[in-house]
Design a protein around this motif. Structure first.
Motif, PDB file in Angstrom:
ATOM      1  N   PHE A 190       0.970  -1.533  -0.186  1.00  0.00           N
ATOM      2  CA  PHE A 190       0.230  -0.394  -0.017  1.00  0.00           C
ATOM      3  C   PHE A 190       0.717   0.990   0.171  1.00  0.00           C
ATOM      4  N   VAL A 216      -5.912   3.280  -3.567  1.00  0.00           N
ATOM      5  CA  VAL A 216      -5.289   3.432  -1.460  1.00  0.00           C
ATOM      6  C   VAL A 216      -6.359   3.605  -1.230  1.00  0.00           C
ATOM      7  N   ALA A 222      -5.057  -1.346   3.742  1.00  0.00           N
ATOM      8  CA  ALA A 222      -4.550  -0.363   3.525  1.00  0.00           C
ATOM      9  C   ALA A 222      -4.375   0.190   4.777  1.00  0.00           C
TER      10      ALA A 222
END
Length: 240
Positions: A190, A216, A222
């Motif tokens: 990420f 993201v 993430a």
């Protein structure tokens, strides 16, 4: 090669009459080259010396007193092997052979004054990049070297060269993301996704930046901090 100086004492500390904080933050570290087996000394930053002043959005840390980025490349003065210090000893036999065949015969030793400047650091990073290309290093290695060269040009306020090396870094990071096992250099999946987006933003490729930032933000795994960084990146694009 580091220039010999009367300022280097028996304990391999570096001192000068001006009592500079920068100089006091350095020492000479003894290194054994894995290629030619010769030993050399290189300027290194004392562990507790760096002080963080601020952070840029692409993970670049700005330091006061001493900038450790200037000293991240180790360079053997005998054979010309250069690499990021974290990678210096991680060289395989076929890569050693390539250094001896393609780097060492053309190598001309050079001397560097202490403390290092951004221009000296750029030269050393470029030597590390040349070595990385010759020994067929992973894309992640080339990506990090190019990014750090871009950061050095940023300190010199050389926007054209900064963007040039960001572009080269982006190519390598994209390949890293697709083909390498993550994490690399402390960057997980990420973080690299965010960084690719942020680098696109910095060179004006907003549509690609937004695509990566959105990936993201919508990724379940993430970390919240990385998602917030991606949101900040999207906000910057919308504002400007």
């Amino acid at each position: 090669m580091i220039k010999n100086s009367a300022d280097i004492d028996a304990k391999e500390s570096i001192n000068k009459d001006d009592n500079s904080n920068t100089i006091k933050s350095l020492f000479l570290k003894e290194i054994s080259c894995p290629v030619c087996k010769n030993s050399f000394r290189t300027a290194s930053v004392k562990v507790n010396a760096p002080r963080i002043a601020s952070r840029d959005s692409d993970l670049f840390i700005r330091y006061s007193v001493i900038n450790p980025y200037l000293y991240e490349v180790w360079l053997c003065p005998t054979c010309g092997y250069a690499a990021l210090k974290v990678d210096f000893s991680k060289i395989r036999e076929f890569q050693i052979k390539l250094i001896k065949e393609k780097i060492t015969p053309k190598w001309v030793n050079r001397e560097y004054d202490i403390p290092f400047t951004e221009k000296i650091a750029i030269e050393r990073y470029k030597l590390a990049l040349l070595n990385a290309l010759v020994i067929e290093s992973k894309s992640s290695t080339k990506a990090m070297i190019c990014l750090k060269i871009a950061w050095m040009y940023r300190l010199l306020m050389d926007e054209a060269n900064e963007k040039n090396y960001i572009k080269q870094s982006l190519v390598a990071f994209n390949d890293t993301f697709i083909n390498e096992k993550l994490p690399v250099y402390g960057l997980d999946r990420f973080s690299i996704m965010f960084l690719i987006g942020e680098l696109h933003r910095r060179i004006g490729e907003d549509s690609l930046a937004l695509r990566w930032f959105s990936e993201v933000i919508t990724s379940i795994g993430a970390p919240q901090k990385v998602k917030e960084m991606a949101r900040d990146g999207k906000d910057k694009i919308r504002r400007y």
